[in-house]
Structures are given as C-alpha cells and as structure tokens.
Motif scaffolding. Structure first.
Motif, PDB file in Angstrom:
ATOM      1  N   ASP A  53       0.842  -1.194   0.000  1.00 50.57           N
ATOM      2  CA  ASP A  53       0.000   0.000   0.000  1.00 50.57           C
ATOM      3  C   ASP A  53       0.880   1.248   0.000  1.00 50.57           C
ATOM      4  OD1 ASP A  53      -2.423  -1.268   0.089  1.00 50.57           O
ATOM      5  OD2 ASP A  53      -3.037  -0.468   2.041  1.00 50.57           O
ATOM      6  N   HIS A  66       2.649   0.246   8.348  1.00 52.98           N
ATOM      7  CA  HIS A  66       1.439   0.561   7.586  1.00 52.98           C
ATOM      8  C   HIS A  66       0.604   1.573   8.380  1.00 52.98           C
ATOM      9  CE1 HIS A  66      -2.279  -1.320   5.371  1.00 52.98           C
ATOM     10  NE2 HIS A  66      -2.111  -0.059   5.093  1.00 52.98           N
ATOM     11  N   ASP A 101       0.271   3.902   1.777  1.00 51.67           N
ATOM     12  CA  ASP A 101       0.291   4.567   3.092  1.00 51.67           C
ATOM     13  C   ASP A 101       1.193   3.766   4.034  1.00 51.67           C
ATOM     14  OD1 ASP A 101      -1.446   2.416   3.152  1.00 51.67           O
ATOM     15  OD2 ASP A 101      -2.918   3.374   4.464  1.00 51.67           O
TER      16      ASP A 101
HETATM   17 MN    MN Z   1      -3.356   1.100   3.616  1.00 56.52          MN
END
Ligand code: MN
Length: 332
Positions: free
Chosen positions: A104, A260, A106
């Motif tokens: 991901d 994360h 982020d």
């Molecule tokens: Mn995420």
C-alpha cells in the motif's frame, strides 16, 4: 524483486516515499510496477527521471476503463473509495511476472524489503499478515483485557468479527488478513482465476466495508500464507486477536520492516501523532516532494492536538471510557 504500487496524482508523493524508503534499505536493485487509472504524464515523468538510476525497472500500467468499471461500484468505508485501492486485483491479468509484492502507498519501509521472499509460502496465492484469527484464544495474553479497555471491549471485538464473518459468508474458524502488504503468487492467481472470482464476489456483494480486502478474504476463506507481523506493522487491533506469539508481536512492533499507516489520519496530516511519522518524513525528504507542509494545520486542529486530545486522554484514563464520549462532545 518486483513491487507493485497503485496510486493517483494526489498520492504520488506518498508512493515516492514508499519507493525511496524501500530503495534506501536494501542492496538489491528493485523493480517497481505502477498500476493506475489516471496518473498524469507529468507525475510519471518526474518519477521516472528521479528513480531511473536507482531501480532495476519502473513501469507504468494504465488499467483500461472496462476493467476499472468492474470495481468502481464497490461501496466501502470512505477512505477506501478510491478506485486505485482495487487495481491490485488486476495484477495477474496485466503483468507477466510469477511473483510480486504488493505494498500500500500509506506505508514506510524501514528495513530490507527483499527478505519478505525468504518466508513466503509458494503454495498460496496470497501471503499476508494476520489481522484476526479465531484461534487467538490459544495464545494466552494476560495483558489483552487491560490494553483494550481504552479502545474496545473483548465482547465488541468478538462481535465485530462474528458480524464480518457472517457478512462475508466465511465458513469455519474466522481467519482474516490485512491486504496492505501481500506477496502475490500471480502464477497461482492465473491458474485458479482468482481475479475473476474476487471480481464476481464484488459484483454480487458491492457493500464491503474493507473493500477488496473483504472480497479477497471471503474468496480465499482462510487459505493464505501467514507472514511475520513485522511485514505489515499497524495499529489496528495490534495483532492481539491473532495467534501470533507474543514474541512475534513484540518484534513486529519494535522492529518492523514495513510500517502501515492504517486508519484515516496519515503521517502527512498535521494531526497524526504516529510514532513512525518522523520516519515517513525522513524518506519523503528524499523524494522530489520534500516540502513539509500540512494542509490540515489550522487553529482548530492545533487546539485539538495540544488541548482537546490530551485532556480527553487524561479523563479517559482517570474516569474510564464512559465519560470520554460526553467530554469529546462538550469540547467540540
Ligand atoms: Mn493502507
């Protein structure tokens, strides 16, 4: 090793941070594939120019509108409503690789990401970190009740898990992974036509709180390889409702490789107080988007950060959760 990322123009600085942090912590030259629906030529050019001599390869793959439309009907939590969240589902169709690692955007990487392939299980289409495992009761965690009193009770967590399992129609013991970091065996995805199965699940059941993560979990129904929690270290449920050992969880929190930033507040938000916020900015400063400017920095949020939140926290500690809600309303 090839890493796949999916992002749009506003998320480009964060994706660049993921790339810069991955590159800075390994000796291997990494390959990156970007799956996107609308990334501007300008951002593709800036990324290519900046990273070209730092990576093995960097390729951009625009997902056709006919494919994108298959996932644009998902009704999920507001922060998951960007179509980019779902493009990873097309990796097996778009790319020719046998194995890729999805991360991901982020996240920030603070260790050698290539080591993730040392522990993946090649017989599984997906290897990921546990988020919930009904067998968590097998691991004695005497501190569990105490830690969770401030956030949610044991019953609430069990109830949520039960509701989710029922909604997703999953059989047996509930076993659920976080899709933020996945080793994807694309060969296996193609053999089992996993993309099509997940897409048809989404088509039949478009109301999915955690979006394609829910659909992937429902279709795989617990049949995934479990990675050590250091590969996707996040605060949601803290991994306590899994059957990771205490030692693994401790390592995951103290010495993570991929952090994360789950939830709505991200390290690029002024309000974030995440312990790895400074790591995010350390690597962000190595990208072309190094200016540290918070869009949400205003008087209301300054007060919230330094007055409302600390006061609420103290009251919650002293009086318990019952009064916190009323106080929050009063201070608003
Ligand atoms: Mn995420």
């Amino acid at each position: 090793m090839k890493i796949i990322l999916s992002f749009n123009d506003p998320y480009t600085p964060h994706a660049a941070t993921v790339m810069a942090s991955a590159i800075a912590n390994t000796n291997e030259k990494l390959s990156f594939a970007v799956l996107h629906a609308s990334l501007s030529d300008e951002n593709q050019r800036v990324l290519t120019e900046f990273f070209c001599d730092k990576v093995e390869s960097l390729t951009f793959h625009k997902i056709e509108p006919s494919l994108v439309s298959q996932v644009s009907g998902i009704k999920a939590a507001p922060h998951l409503l960007h179509v980019e969240t779902y493009l990873r589902l097309f990796a097996a169709v778009i790319l020719e690789d046998d194995v890729v690692v999805h991360i991901d955007c982020d996240t920030v990487i603070v260790g050698d990401v290539t080591r993730i392939l040392d522990e993946w299980n090649s017989s599984k289409a997906v290897c990921a970190c546990n988020e919930y495992d009904a067998r968590y009761k097998e691991v004695m965690r005497p501190y569990l009740k105490r830690v969770h009193r401030g956030w949610s009770t044991w019953d609430e967590v069990e109830h949520d898990a039960y509701q989710k399992q029922k909604a997703l129609g999953m059989a047996g013991d509930f076993h659920y992974f976080n899709a933020g970091v996945m080793v994807m065996n694309l060969k296996k995805w193609r053999e089992t036509d996993l993309s099509a199965a997940v897409l048809s699940f989404i088509n039949e059941q478009p109301f999915l709180k955690a979006a394609d993560q829910d659909a992937l979990n429902a279709v795989l129904d617990g049949d995934f390889g479990v990675l050590h929690p250091k590969w996707n270290s996040h605060v949601l449920k803290c991994g306590m409702f899994t059957n990771y050992s205490d030692k693994q969880l401790e390592q995951g929190h103290r010495d993570p490789v991929i952090v994360h930033f789950t939830g709505c507040i991200k390290p690029w938000d002024y309000l974030s107080t995440h312990p790895y916020k400074s790591q995010y900015w350390k690597y962000r400063c190595l990208t072309p988007w190094h200016e540290r400017k918070y869009k949400d920095k205003n008087l209301k949020n300054i007060l919230k950060k330094y007055v409302t939140t600390p006061v609420t926290r103290v009251v919650s500690k002293l009086l318990g959760r019952k009064y916190t809600y009323q106080l929050k309303h009063f201070l608003r």
